[in-house]
Design a protein around this motif. Structure first.
Motif, PDB file in Angstrom:
ATOM      1  N   PRO A   1      -4.460  -1.386  -5.538  1.00  0.00           N
ATOM      2  CA  PRO A   1      -5.642  -1.713  -6.348  1.00  0.00           C
ATOM      3  C   PRO A   1      -6.716  -0.627  -6.284  1.00  0.00           C
ATOM      4  N   PHE A   2      -6.851   0.032  -5.129  1.00  0.00           N
ATOM      5  CA  PHE A   2      -7.813   1.127  -5.018  1.00  0.00           C
ATOM      6  C   PHE A   2      -7.300   2.357  -5.762  1.00  0.00           C
ATOM      7  N   ALA A   3      -6.019   2.644  -5.632  1.00  0.00           N
ATOM      8  CA  ALA A   3      -5.438   3.789  -6.343  1.00  0.00           C
ATOM      9  C   ALA A   3      -5.556   3.614  -7.850  1.00  0.00           C
ATOM     10  N   SER A   4      -5.518   2.365  -8.315  1.00  0.00           N
ATOM     11  CA  SER A   4      -5.594   2.111  -9.759  1.00  0.00           C
ATOM     12  C   SER A   4      -6.978   2.423 -10.318  1.00  0.00           C
ATOM     13  N   LYS A   5      -7.980   2.561  -9.456  1.00  0.00           N
ATOM     14  CA  LYS A   5      -9.325   2.931  -9.910  1.00  0.00           C
ATOM     15  C   LYS A   5      -9.477   4.440 -10.072  1.00  0.00           C
TER      16      LYS A   5
ATOM     17  N   ALA B   1       0.819  -1.209   0.000  1.00  0.00           N
ATOM     18  CA  ALA B   1       0.000   0.000   0.000  1.00  0.00           C
ATOM     19  C   ALA B   1       0.858   1.267   0.000  1.00  0.00           C
ATOM     20  N   ILE B   2       0.311   2.320  -0.565  1.00  0.00           N
ATOM     21  CA  ILE B   2       0.982   3.616  -0.616  1.00  0.00           C
ATOM     22  C   ILE B   2       0.736   4.349   0.701  1.00  0.00           C
ATOM     23  N   ARG B   3       1.807   4.840   1.298  1.00  0.00           N
ATOM     24  CA  ARG B   3       1.715   5.492   2.611  1.00  0.00           C
ATOM     25  C   ARG B   3       2.198   6.935   2.614  1.00  0.00           C
ATOM     26  N   CYS B   4       2.557   7.449   1.465  1.00  0.00           N
ATOM     27  CA  CYS B   4       3.086   8.812   1.365  1.00  0.00           C
ATOM     28  C   CYS B   4       2.233   9.613   0.375  1.00  0.00           C
ATOM     29  N   PRO B   5       1.722  10.782   0.772  1.00  0.00           N
ATOM     30  CA  PRO B   5       0.910  11.583  -0.150  1.00  0.00           C
ATOM     31  C   PRO B   5       1.616  11.915  -1.456  1.00  0.00           C
TER      32      PRO B   5
ATOM     33  N   GLU C   1       3.898  10.170  -2.978  1.00  0.00           N
ATOM     34  CA  GLU C   1       3.952   8.967  -3.810  1.00  0.00           C
ATOM     35  C   GLU C   1       2.612   8.717  -4.490  1.00  0.00           C
ATOM     36  N   LEU C   2       1.516   8.940  -3.764  1.00  0.00           N
ATOM     37  CA  LEU C   2       0.194   8.735  -4.362  1.00  0.00           C
ATOM     38  C   LEU C   2      -0.040   9.708  -5.506  1.00  0.00           C
ATOM     39  N   LEU C   3       0.321  10.964  -5.306  1.00  0.00           N
ATOM     40  CA  LEU C   3       0.150  11.946  -6.374  1.00  0.00           C
ATOM     41  C   LEU C   3       1.003  11.592  -7.591  1.00  0.00           C
ATOM     42  N   SER C   4       2.214  11.155  -7.354  1.00  0.00           N
ATOM     43  CA  SER C   4       3.085  10.752  -8.464  1.00  0.00           C
ATOM     44  C   SER C   4       2.518   9.532  -9.186  1.00  0.00           C
ATOM     45  N   PHE C   5       1.963   8.586  -8.435  1.00  0.00           N
ATOM     46  CA  PHE C   5       1.342   7.391  -9.009  1.00  0.00           C
ATOM     47  C   PHE C   5       0.237   7.775  -9.987  1.00  0.00           C
ATOM     48  N   LEU C   6      -0.425   8.908  -9.719  1.00  0.00           N
ATOM     49  CA  LEU C   6      -1.543   9.365 -10.544  1.00  0.00           C
ATOM     50  C   LEU C   6      -1.128  10.438 -11.552  1.00  0.00           C
ATOM     51  N   ASP C   7       0.176  10.566 -11.767  1.00  0.00           N
ATOM     52  CA  ASP C   7       0.709  11.542 -12.726  1.00  0.00           C
ATOM     53  C   ASP C   7       0.309  12.973 -12.371  1.00  0.00           C
ATOM     54  N   LEU C   8       0.256  13.251 -11.072  1.00  0.00           N
ATOM     55  CA  LEU C   8      -0.058  14.589 -10.589  1.00  0.00           C
ATOM     56  C   LEU C   8       1.186  15.212  -9.962  1.00  0.00           C
ATOM     57  N   GLU C   9       1.346  16.488 -10.186  1.00  0.00           N
ATOM     58  CA  GLU C   9       2.477  17.207  -9.604  1.00  0.00           C
ATOM     59  C   GLU C   9       2.293  17.269  -8.091  1.00  0.00           C
TER      60      GLU C   9
ATOM     61  N   PRO D   1     -13.438  -5.154   0.876  1.00  0.00           N
ATOM     62  CA  PRO D   1     -13.755  -5.608  -0.490  1.00  0.00           C
ATOM     63  C   PRO D   1     -13.642  -4.500  -1.530  1.00  0.00           C
ATOM     64  N   VAL D   2     -13.951  -3.255  -1.134  1.00  0.00           N
ATOM     65  CA  VAL D   2     -13.911  -2.138  -2.069  1.00  0.00           C
ATOM     66  C   VAL D   2     -12.472  -1.773  -2.427  1.00  0.00           C
ATOM     67  N   VAL D   3     -11.578  -1.806  -1.440  1.00  0.00           N
ATOM     68  CA  VAL D   3     -10.199  -1.375  -1.692  1.00  0.00           C
ATOM     69  C   VAL D   3      -9.268  -2.538  -2.003  1.00  0.00           C
ATOM     70  N   LEU D   4      -9.646  -3.743  -1.569  1.00  0.00           N
ATOM     71  CA  LEU D   4      -8.872  -4.956  -1.863  1.00  0.00           C
ATOM     72  C   LEU D   4      -9.846  -6.076  -2.245  1.00  0.00           C
ATOM     73  N   PRO D   5     -10.358  -6.078  -3.465  1.00  0.00           N
ATOM     74  CA  PRO D   5     -11.341  -7.098  -3.852  1.00  0.00           C
ATOM     75  C   PRO D   5     -10.857  -8.530  -3.663  1.00  0.00           C
ATOM     76  N   ALA D   6      -9.541  -8.738  -3.665  1.00  0.00           N
ATOM     77  CA  ALA D   6      -9.001 -10.084  -3.463  1.00  0.00           C
ATOM     78  C   ALA D   6      -9.339 -10.637  -2.084  1.00  0.00           C
ATOM     79  N   ARG D   7      -9.781  -9.763  -1.157  1.00  0.00           N
ATOM     80  CA  ARG D   7     -10.149 -10.241   0.177  1.00  0.00           C
ATOM     81  C   ARG D   7     -11.403 -11.109   0.157  1.00  0.00           C
ATOM     82  N   LEU D   8     -12.195 -11.027  -0.874  1.00  0.00           N
ATOM     83  CA  LEU D   8     -13.411 -11.835  -0.973  1.00  0.00           C
ATOM     84  C   LEU D   8     -13.045 -13.235  -1.472  1.00  0.00           C
ATOM     85  N   THR D   9     -12.464 -14.023  -0.576  1.00  0.00           N
ATOM     86  CA  THR D   9     -11.968 -15.345  -0.925  1.00  0.00           C
ATOM     87  C   THR D   9     -13.088 -16.380  -0.915  1.00  0.00           C
ATOM     88  N   LEU D  10     -12.840 -17.489  -1.581  1.00  0.00           N
ATOM     89  CA  LEU D  10     -13.789 -18.604  -1.570  1.00  0.00           C
ATOM     90  C   LEU D  10     -13.957 -19.129  -0.155  1.00  0.00           C
TER      91      LEU D  10
END
Length: 338
Positions: free
Chosen positions: A56-60, A21-25, A27-35, A197-206
């Protein structure tokens, strides 16, 4: 930094995704191509309530968009440093309804258990952003005291797992906890409130689906989703499988300025939820927690939006608009027609 693709994230377990997970503001802005901007004030805002955003949530989020509604929910803001009158660290006075560690008994017939002290995402509007988890840190050593409290009160028919986020517990530990609750004969329902489930859909395991679907208890999962952009095909597919297993799926949202404060946005959310077999349940007015005042709307404006929503949607797609107060015996329903 080259962002990961959706396919790469789907190959990871939810635990691995959480570790990444991203823990630095910045880094998150850079991940989204924001200055990157306001680095010092964002760092100050995250000092008391750290930033935590799974990739996975940031990618949305929409790249290059500073007003993306998902980004605004999780990015520390200088506005959090303002503390207007009427906003407190414990807006619902939960500390007064905390008879044993990790348990809150506020409403008749049900108790809330702090099943895990952490979350997979730190939403900036969270009403428990200042909660004393250190005094309510759940562990297996606390289970006997908690379960004894529930067993001694035959009026308790529903146990609510909350947090933090209860789905931070692994499936095996969660299964053991649910089995112990199930052994209390007067408990009929188990409700899980979760944003995982919203931020980590993989948590909804069988395995989780089987645990809930096969329990003696009627199992309800309340996901916390505020905007339709949070629900992609992967999440929708997993939610449908849980509904098919017999788990009742509900959603609660918080009405947030600049994020979902329009009838059109809320109507789209309800339609998207229902397509994923999730019923809209509650639309909460913001709890007046310190650091979140910039998300708030006047109640009069909330009622205007709600009236427009009623006109746009079938009745079963309209969540109940509510406000929670520390001194009332239930949430307070609000309607524009009273």
């Amino acid at each position: 930094m080259i962002p990961h693709t959706d396919l790469q994230w789907q190959a990871l377990t939810w635990q691995q995704e959480l570790k990444e997970a991203i823990r630095c503001p910045i880094e998150l802005l850079s991940f989204l191509d924001l200055e990157p901007d306001q680095a010092e004030s964002r760092a100050l805002a995250s000092r008391d309530f750290p930033m935590l955003v799974p990739r996975p949530f940031a990618s949305k989020m929409k790249r290059g968009d500073r007003r993306d509604p998902l980004l605004l929910q999780v990015l520390p803001s200088p506005e959090e440093l303002c503390n207007p009158a009427g906003y407190t660290r414990d807006p619902l006075q939960e500390s007064l309804k905390n008879p044993v560690p990790g348990l809150i008994h506020k409403y008749h017939g049900r108790v809330l258990l702090i099943a895990a002290p952490g979350c997979a995402v730190n939403c900036r509007y969270c009403f428990r952003r200042h909660f004393e988890y250190s005094a309510n840190s759940p562990s297996q050593s606390h289970w006997p005291q908690t379960l004894d409290y529930i067993a001694a009160d035959s009026s308790i028919s529903e146990v609510i797992l909350s947090g933090g986020d209860p789905l931070l517990l692994n499936d095996s530990l969660l299964e053991e906890f649910i089995e112990r609750i199930s052994a209390i004969s007067h408990v009929r329902r188990l409700r899980i409130h979760t944003r995982l489930p919203v931020v980590l859909p993989a948590r909804l395991t069988l395995q989780l689906s089987n645990i809930l679907g096969q329990s003696r208890l009627q199992c309800v999962m309340v996901i916390h989703c505020n905007h339709a952009n949070e629900i992609d095909e992967n999440l929708a597919s997993s939610l449908k499988k849980f509904a098919a297993s017999g788990v009742t799926l509900l959603n609660q949202s918080v009405l947030l300025r600049g994020i979902n404060d329009s009838a059109e946005v809320l109507a789209t959310l309800s339609e998207t939820l229902f397509d994923a077999r999730v019923m809209p349940y509650y639309l909460h007015l913001l709890d007046h927690v310190s650091g979140a005042a910039h998300f708030d709307l006047p109640q009069s404006r909330a009622l205007e939006i709600y009236e427009e929503l009623l006109a746009k949607c079938s009745g079963y797609l309209v969540p109940r608009l509510v406000r929670e107060c520390p001194s009332t015996a239930s949430k307070i329903p609000l309607t524009p027609y009273t």
